[in-house]
Design an enzyme around this catalytic site. Structure first.
Site, PDB file in Angstrom:
ATOM      1  N   LEU A  28      -9.115   1.345  -5.191  1.00  0.00           N
ATOM      2  CA  LEU A  28      -8.583   2.711  -5.214  1.00  0.00           C
ATOM      3  C   LEU A  28      -9.646   3.551  -4.519  1.00  0.00           C
ATOM      4  O   LEU A  28     -10.848   3.260  -4.632  1.00  0.00           O
ATOM      5  CB  LEU A  28      -8.396   3.203  -6.650  1.00  0.00           C
ATOM      6  N   ASP A  29      -9.220   4.587  -3.822  1.00  0.00           N
ATOM      7  CA  ASP A  29     -10.197   5.457  -3.157  1.00  0.00           C
ATOM      8  C   ASP A  29     -11.120   6.088  -4.203  1.00  0.00           C
ATOM      9  O   ASP A  29     -10.762   6.197  -5.374  1.00  0.00           O
ATOM     10  CB  ASP A  29      -9.476   6.586  -2.397  1.00  0.00           C
ATOM     11  N   LYS A  30     -12.259   6.561  -3.725  1.00  0.00           N
ATOM     12  CA  LYS A  30     -13.232   7.174  -4.641  1.00  0.00           C
ATOM     13  C   LYS A  30     -12.606   8.325  -5.438  1.00  0.00           C
ATOM     14  O   LYS A  30     -12.880   8.505  -6.623  1.00  0.00           O
ATOM     15  CB  LYS A  30     -14.433   7.662  -3.819  1.00  0.00           C
TER      16      LYS A  30
END
Ligand code: URA
Length: 231
Positions: A102-104
């Site tokens: 998942l993106d930051k």
């Protein structure tokens, strides 16, 4: 299995760290302090303790993690907190890793495991495992743009995205279910229809649903039922 391997797999440290623990007499096998890290034990029967605490051997672990924003989906990072920074020492296993990314700035469901085969299955592009995201968007979604997302959009890949499911919750909130996992896919899909993602949270992956009782940054072991359904 060798005692030092057993200790490593139970998250007690690296090979050299666990050798030190053994040397220091902190490890007992069947009640007797053991000073030989290369001792062969039957991991299914031996009672191994570290500082008096029993280590129960489980080959694979499966944790449902509610990833908070600011945490990276990695096991090592020089600057940011990683998923492993949220896992208690006693729950750590060698080779524990996040299944996918998942993106930051994305929150929500992330499965952590050391079961490579299960991870491979869930991530295989051929399996089309559905993933549902709660998405706050900048602009309301017209029915025409909704239809485009549902039918497939051009995000600059060789092919259009696969059909997706869109449920409009409020003017600026949707649930988007996709069965692929391209880099920044949700953000790129919304961008492809002239919109923008303001907030993104993954709610489910295949049969696994984010437990509403888990706050961001918390995790719990999957139940036997959840593991069975995933396999
Ligand atoms: N799609 C994105 O754009 N970001 C994520 O983190 C997950 C899916």
């Amino acid at each position: 299995m060798r005692l030092d391997k057993f200790l490593c797999e139970n998250g007690c440290g690296t090979r050299s760290q666990v050798k030190q623990l053994v040397k220091q007499g902190r490890v007992c096998v069947d009640g007797i302090p053991c000073k030989a890290a290369d001792l062969k034990i039957d991991e299914t029967k031996a009672v191994v303790t570290l500082d008096g605490r029993e280590l129960v051997y489980t080959k694979f672990v499966y944790y449902m993690f509610h990833k908070p924003a600011g945490c990276v989906s990695a096991t090592k990072d020089e600057h940011d907190k990683t998923v492993l920074d949220y896992i208690r020492e006693e729950d750590k296993k060698a080779d524990l890793f996040p299944v996918g990314r998942l993106d930051k700035d994305t929150e929500g469901l992330l499965l952590l495991t050391n079961d490579g085969a299960l991870a491979h299955n869930l991530l295989s592009p051929k399996k089309h495992v559905p993933k549902t995201y709660f998405v706050q968007i900048k602009d309301p979604l017209s029915s025409e743009k909704k239809k485009m997302l549902e039918e497939g959009v051009d995000i600059g890949e060789e092919k259009m995205t696969l059909p997706a499911k869109v449920d409009v919750l409020k003017e600026n909130e949707i649930l988007l279910t996709i069965s692929e996992g391209k880099f920044h896919q949700v953000k790129r899909m919304l961008s492809a229809v002239g919109n923008e993602v303001l907030y993104l949270k993954r709610l489910s992956m295949g049969s696994l649903k984010l437990d509403e009782n888990l706050k961001a940054g918390e995790y719990r072991a999957l139940t036997g039922e959840e593991i069975k359904e995933l396999c």
